[in-house]
Design a protein around this motif. Structure first.
Motif, short mmCIF file in Angstrom:
data_model
loop_
_atom_site.label_atom_id
_atom_site.label_comp_id
_atom_site.label_asym_id
_atom_site.label_seq_id
_atom_site.Cartn_x
_atom_site.Cartn_y
_atom_site.Cartn_z
N TYR A 8 -6.55 -131.84 27.12
CA TYR A 8 -5.88 -130.58 27.66
C TYR A 8 -6.96 -129.40 27.44
N LYS A 9 -7.89 -129.40 28.26
CA LYS A 9 -9.05 -128.51 28.32
C LYS A 9 -9.56 -128.13 29.78
N GLY A 10 -10.22 -127.05 29.89
CA GLY A 10 -10.72 -126.59 31.09
C GLY A 10 -9.66 -126.37 32.11
N ASP A 11 -9.68 -126.67 33.24
CA ASP A 11 -8.73 -126.70 34.22
C ASP A 11 -7.33 -127.32 33.81
N GLU A 12 -7.30 -128.37 32.80
CA GLU A 12 -6.14 -128.88 32.52
C GLU A 12 -5.28 -128.00 31.45
N LEU A 13 -5.82 -126.90 31.17
CA LEU A 13 -4.99 -126.07 30.13
C LEU A 13 -4.94 -124.46 30.63
N LYS A 14 -3.66 -123.92 30.41
CA LYS A 14 -3.56 -122.61 30.63
C LYS A 14 -3.20 -121.95 29.17
N PHE A 15 -4.03 -121.34 28.60
CA PHE A 15 -3.73 -120.91 27.14
C PHE A 15 -3.87 -119.11 27.12
N THR A 16 -2.79 -118.74 26.88
CA THR A 16 -2.54 -117.23 26.55
C THR A 16 -2.25 -116.72 25.32
N TYR A 17 -2.57 -115.53 25.14
CA TYR A 17 -2.42 -114.79 23.77
C TYR A 17 -1.96 -113.48 23.91
N GLU A 18 -0.93 -113.18 22.98
CA GLU A 18 -0.39 -111.58 23.11
C GLU A 18 -0.27 -111.03 21.54
N SER A 19 -0.65 -110.12 21.33
CA SER A 19 -0.37 -109.40 20.16
C SER A 19 0.80 -108.53 20.12
N ALA A 20 1.59 -108.31 18.98
CA ALA A 20 2.64 -107.66 18.93
C ALA A 20 2.42 -106.21 18.29
#
Length: 319
Positions: free
Chosen positions: A55-67
């Protein structure tokens, strides 16, 4: 006919691709209560495992949010993520994990850097917790931490602890610390800091009352730990930490986890879920590995020497 069939199939495949109907990437949504080196390292460790998986590159959507240190924002982020329908929600630190678990009914939630997942009511048990939640705990051996402090301060009688009483992980850590300290004849003096802006005041309230200060794995305290360090320098009270990343920021020493490795251990759980395993069927893992970090320069500025035995076994000496 055979050629026409091949052409039609090729054209159909091209049409599907051009119309955006190709297979969607897996979506891993990550959130943390606040940004500081230890929690950032957890996030980066998770991402590194995913980048090494299928699950990498175009196979992955990875998001991050800080509170940004605000439980109310953590709740808003959790609701938003549930609406976004990711494949897995990864919640770093107790407040973000509690927010995600409270609103996610079907989306798997993997928590990380949570000291007491049962006390925080994230799971009913560590073994096959059931439901849609599992993760990794960073419960520390606080007795080991006190023993390290006593190497620097052999006559330790009172230990000051600034902490946020609103963080479940901190409450659990302080309770464990007090129990271990009592067995060793040491009194723990608490000082509450509900917000990052309270950390300086909470630290100053310990001056004249304690022989050393210990910063537990508390996101509020760690996010403003420079305030504690300043008080330690000004009052000549050595400051120790529950996480090794804080040593580079000025604490005298700490024995704890490598949080990037902890993130990688969490990433393995995420990959298992993406591969089809049910979150509730995966045992909650306990973080593995300990490091000893020492900062001799800060020890000198706070009026203590670094014992030779500590230097000898240190994993890292901050220059």
């Amino acid at each position: 006919m055979k050629l026409n069939s091949i052409l039609k199939t090729s054209l159909l495949a091209a049409a599907l691709i051009s119309s955006g109907l190709q297979a969607k990437p897996v979506y891993v949504a990550t959130t943390a209560i606040v940004e500081h080196p230890a929690l950032d390292a957890v996030r980066d460790g998770i991402k590194s495992v995913l980048d090494e998986s299928k699950y990498k590159g175009d196979e992955l959507k990875f998001t991050y949010e800080s509170a940004q240190g605000q439980p109310a924002i953590a709740a808003q982020i959790a609701r938003k993520l549930v609406g976004d329908q990711p494949d897995v929600i990864v919640a770093i630190a107790t407040p973000s994990a509690q927010a995600a678990v409270s609103v996610s009914r079907n989306i798997p939630v993997v928590f990380s850097a949570v000291t007491d997942p049962i006390g925080a009511k994230l799971v009913p048990t560590l073994e096959q917790p059931g439901g849609n939640v599992t993760g990794l705990s960073d419960m520390v051996n606080v007795k080991q931490h006190i023993e390290l402090i006593k190497e620097f301060v052999p006559n330790l009688k009172t230990l000051g602890v600034p902490y946020n009483p609103g963080e479940a992980n901190s409450v659990s850590s302080v309770a464990a610390l007090k129990a271990a300290a009592a067995e060793m004849g040491i009194k723990v003096i608490e000082s509450a800091a509900p917000k990052s802006s309270d950390v300086m005041i909470a630290s100053k309230q310990l001056v004249g009352k304690v022989d050393a200060i210990y910063c537990p794995i508390d996101n509020t305290i760690i996010s403003a730990v420079e305030s504690v360090i300043k008080v330690g320098i000004d009052a000549q009270i050595p400051v120790f930490a529950g996480d090794t990343d804080t040593v580079a920021r000025g604490a005298v020493a700490a024995v704890g986890y490598n949080y990037f490795d902890l993130g990688r251990q969490t990433g393995d759980i995420v990959v298992s879920i993406l591969d089809g395993e049910k979150a509730g069927a995966i045992d909650v893992k306990l973080a593995k590995g300990t490091d000893l970090f020492v900062n001799p320069k800060m020890a000198a500025r706070m009026g203590v020497d670094v014992p030779e035995a500590v230097l000898t076994r240190a994993t890292k000496v901050i220059k």
